[in-house]
Design a protein around this motif. Structure first.
Motif, PDB file in Angstrom:
ATOM      1  N   SER A  86       0.677  -0.999  -0.193  1.00 23.82           N
ATOM      2  CA  SER A  86      -0.078   0.070   0.070  1.00 23.82           C
ATOM      3  C   SER A  86       0.846   1.316  -0.046  1.00 23.82           C
ATOM      4  O   SER A  86       2.169   1.266   0.657  1.00 23.82           O
ATOM      5  N   TYR A  87       0.329   2.222  -0.818  1.00 26.51           N
ATOM      6  CA  TYR A  87       1.371   3.499  -0.990  1.00 26.51           C
ATOM      7  C   TYR A  87       0.268   4.741  -0.291  1.00 26.51           C
ATOM      8  O   TYR A  87      -0.565   4.848  -0.769  1.00 26.51           O
ATOM      9  N   PHE A  88       0.799   5.448   0.623  1.00 24.85           N
ATOM     10  CA  PHE A  88       0.266   6.503   1.187  1.00 24.85           C
ATOM     11  C   PHE A  88       0.986   8.076   0.818  1.00 24.85           C
ATOM     12  O   PHE A  88       2.179   7.836   0.878  1.00 24.85           O
ATOM     13  N   CYS A  89       0.036   8.958   0.618  1.00 24.30           N
ATOM     14  CA  CYS A  89       0.966  10.038   0.473  1.00 24.30           C
ATOM     15  C   CYS A  89       0.639  10.819   1.763  1.00 24.30           C
ATOM     16  O   CYS A  89      -0.533  10.478   2.732  1.00 24.30           O
ATOM     17  N   ALA A  90       1.557  11.780   2.165  1.00 27.13           N
ATOM     18  CA  ALA A  90       1.129  12.257   3.787  1.00 27.13           C
ATOM     19  C   ALA A  90       1.838  13.528   3.628  1.00 27.13           C
ATOM     20  O   ALA A  90       2.659  14.117   2.984  1.00 27.13           O
ATOM     21  N   THR A  91       0.953  14.615   4.199  1.00 23.04           N
ATOM     22  CA  THR A  91       1.627  16.036   4.598  1.00 23.04           C
ATOM     23  C   THR A  91       1.617  16.269   6.017  1.00 23.04           C
ATOM     24  O   THR A  91       1.318  15.479   6.855  1.00 23.04           O
ATOM     25  N   SER A  92       2.187  17.454   6.505  1.00 24.73           N
ATOM     26  CA  SER A  92       2.534  17.587   7.764  1.00 24.73           C
ATOM     27  C   SER A  92       1.222  18.395   8.412  1.00 24.73           C
ATOM     28  O   SER A  92       0.803  19.210   7.704  1.00 24.73           O
ATOM     29  N   GLY A  93       0.948  17.845   9.704  1.00 30.09           N
ATOM     30  CA  GLY A  93      -0.182  18.604  10.249  1.00 30.09           C
ATOM     31  C   GLY A  93       0.533  19.655  11.141  1.00 30.09           C
ATOM     32  O   GLY A  93       1.606  19.766  11.247  1.00 30.09           O
ATOM     33  N   SER A  94      -0.308  20.206  12.036  1.00 29.93           N
ATOM     34  CA  SER A  94       0.045  21.436  12.775  1.00 29.93           C
ATOM     35  C   SER A  94       0.944  20.846  14.018  1.00 29.93           C
ATOM     36  O   SER A  94       1.666  21.773  14.317  1.00 29.93           O
ATOM     37  N   GLN A  95       0.918  19.679  14.289  1.00 34.98           N
ATOM     38  CA  GLN A  95       1.589  19.300  15.494  1.00 34.98           C
ATOM     39  C   GLN A  95       2.870  18.468  14.866  1.00 34.98           C
ATOM     40  O   GLN A  95       3.506  18.190  15.728  1.00 34.98           O
ATOM     41  N   GLY A  96       3.058  18.402  13.738  1.00 35.27           N
ATOM     42  CA  GLY A  96       4.425  17.988  13.034  1.00 35.27           C
ATOM     43  C   GLY A  96       4.296  16.711  12.888  1.00 35.27           C
ATOM     44  O   GLY A  96       4.681  15.820  12.068  1.00 35.27           O
TER      45      GLY A  96
END
Lengths: 110, 115
Positions: A86-96
């Motif tokens: 499985s491949y996930f994209c991820a971005t950073s949230g406000s808590q890092g």
């Protein structure tokens, strides 16, 4: 809250073919990352692309980023059975923390 | 090799019986995260430590607690596990450099089963 949405949810291809997965996100980002997860295992970092970059390569991986469309794509060339994951994209949230999309389940058939 | 280790890999507990999951790291990273991943879903952040500073997500149930006695170790305590807490629990670390939050390094996960 979910930031990224991967498309397609599942992809099945033959060994040697290319696999393309897309990710869309909602808010402004500093960078976007792609991770791989083999079944029942932890995530492995694949590649990070910064908001001022448009394309990045790593081996058989090619990632593009279009900040105007808030989208990214991951291309795996000459796929192998071992790329099944499985491949996930991820971005950073406000808590890092990382905010992951739902993921694309890739199956590469020998 | 420097790495993130999670123990145990598989944990079976009974409904309501407290359980502790363990994570250790040899990367000397400042930040440690705990994520919960339910079947066919994306990982979801429970809480994280930046050094000794604990940061809880607003929607993390009170049933979940964490301890970080030193840089290397971080524990996830589930005080009264319910059937809905069955999931994969992922620990991750990050250097926490001032340049920004970037690559996270994940352990192999602990799969929790609640009977």
């Amino acid at each position: 809250s979910q930031q990224g949405e991967e498309d397609p949810q599942a992809l099945s291809i033959q060994e040697g073919e290319n696999a393309t997965m897309n990710c869309s996100y909602k808010t402004s980002i500093n960078n976007l990352q792609w991770y791989r997860q083999n079944s029942g295992r932890g995530l492995v970092h694949l590649i990070l692309i910064r908001s001022n970059e448009r394309e990045k390569h790593s081996g058989r991986l090619r990632v593009t980023l279009d900040t105007s469309k808030k989208s990214s794509s991951l291309l795996i060339t000459a796929s192998r059975a071992a790329d099944t994951a499985s491949y996930f994209c991820a971005t950073s949230g406000s808590q890092g923390n990382l905010i992951f999309g739902k993921g694309t389940k890739l199956s590469v058939k020998p | 090799d420097a790495m993130v280790i999670q123990n145990p890999r598989y944990q079976v507990t009974q409904f309501g019986k407290p359980v502790t999951l363990s994570c250790s790291q040899t990367l000397n990273h400042n930040v440690m995260y705990w994520y919960q991943q339910k079947s066919s879903q994306a990982p979801k952040l429970l809480f994280h430590y930046y050094d000794k500073d604990f940061n809880n997500e607003a929607d993390t149930p009170d049933n979940f607690q964490s301890r970080r006695p030193n840089t290397s170790f971080c524990f996830l305590d589930i005080r009264s596990p319910g059937l809905g807490d069955a999931a994969m629990y992922l620990c991750a670390t990050e250097q926490g450099a001032t340049s920004g939050r970037e690559t996270q390094y994940f352990g192999p996960g602990t799969r929790l089963l609640v009977l």
